[in-house]
Design an enzyme around this catalytic site. Structure first.
Site, PDB file in Angstrom:
ATOM      1  N   HIS A 183      47.346  16.038  79.880  1.00  0.00           N
ATOM      2  CA  HIS A 183      48.710  16.419  80.238  1.00  0.00           C
ATOM      3  C   HIS A 183      49.397  15.376  81.101  1.00  0.00           C
ATOM      4  CE1 HIS A 183      47.707  20.998  79.653  1.00  0.00           C
ATOM      5  NE2 HIS A 183      47.517  20.270  78.569  1.00  0.00           N
TER       6      HIS A 183
ATOM      7  N   ASP B 178      43.400  18.559  79.943  1.00  0.00           N
ATOM      8  CA  ASP B 178      44.400  19.058  80.881  1.00  0.00           C
ATOM      9  C   ASP B 178      44.917  17.886  81.712  1.00  0.00           C
ATOM     10  OD1 ASP B 178      45.757  20.860  82.895  1.00  0.00           O
ATOM     11  OD2 ASP B 178      44.725  22.379  81.722  1.00  0.00           O
TER      12      ASP B 178
END
Length: 228
Positions: free
Chosen positions: A197, A174
């Site tokens: 991310h 993430d």
């Protein structure tokens, strides 16, 4: 959750630090004063913190380490292993009975915090959360989890001011760093980010009266295999 910690800690007044072993139920609270810590600004309270940490980490129930109001804490070195692989697999199988998972390390309502040389691996959820804090320095931290591990943000900052993240390496499934409502004066420098991310501001706008994000600086950061 297993831990291997080296924590030279000088405990001064006016601080609250929270560690969650599980996100279920109201957490048990282990007060470091009960383990012999002394808020005199001189006593090295490392053994007291380690004893409280061992109790919290060994608990089958949600657990919190509580430091009464004070003015500073430092964590130097050590490894936190969230052992998240089993939960990740459960979530990927679309099993509706998966637990919600645990944040590995959380600081709430704390001032003058230093996290130096810490490693956090395989978090079930977020690895490090800084919430409602002022003057926090994170340096030389290594955060790692599988590139497809869900919701394993490296460092999440919200409702905090004066947070600095330096000289660190973060790779998860993430965000390397996620910035939530109320984060101000955030400085991120010399961070290697990826996989993951990237560095994200948000999510924002969930609440009508939500605090905004101001004065975020990102400099000398490398992104490898990230979405943004």
């Amino acid at each position: 959750m297993s831990t291997s910690m080296s924590l030279p800690i000088n405990f001064l007044p006016f601080l609250l630090i929270l560690f969650f072993n599980s996100s279920l139920a109201i957490p048990l609270s282990y007060n470091v004063l009960s383990f012999g810590a002394r808020p005199d600004g001189q006593t090295d309270s490392v053994k007291s913190f380690l004893a409280a940490w061992a109790k919290a980490c060994g608990s089958a129930e949600a657990a919190t380490i509580y430091v009464p109001p004070g003015s500073g804490v430092s964590i130097n070195g050590g490894v936190l292993d969230g052992q998240g692989a089993g939960l990740w697999a459960c979530k990927k199988s679309d099993n509706s009975n998966c637990s919600s998972g645990a944040t590995t390390l959380r600081f709430s309502n704390s001032d003058n915090v230093v996290i130096n040389g810490l490693a956090s691996v395989d978090g079930q959820m977020f690895h490090i959360v800084i919430n409602g804090c002022n003057d926090v320095k994170v340096q030389g931290v290594k955060v790692s989890a599988a590139g497809d591990s869900p919701n394993t943000d490296g460092i999440h900052v919200q409702a905090s001011s004066g947070v600095t993240i330096l000289d660190s390496k973060i790779g998860t499934g993430d965000d390397c760093v996620s910035v939530g409502p109320g984060a101000t004066n955030l400085w991120i420098e010399n961070v290697a980010c990826g996989p993951g991310h990237g560095i994200s501001i948000g999510s924002l706008g969930k609440e009508q009266q939500e605090a905004g994000v101001q004065n975020v600086t990102v400099t000398s950061v490398t992104f490898t295999g990230t979405q943004n």
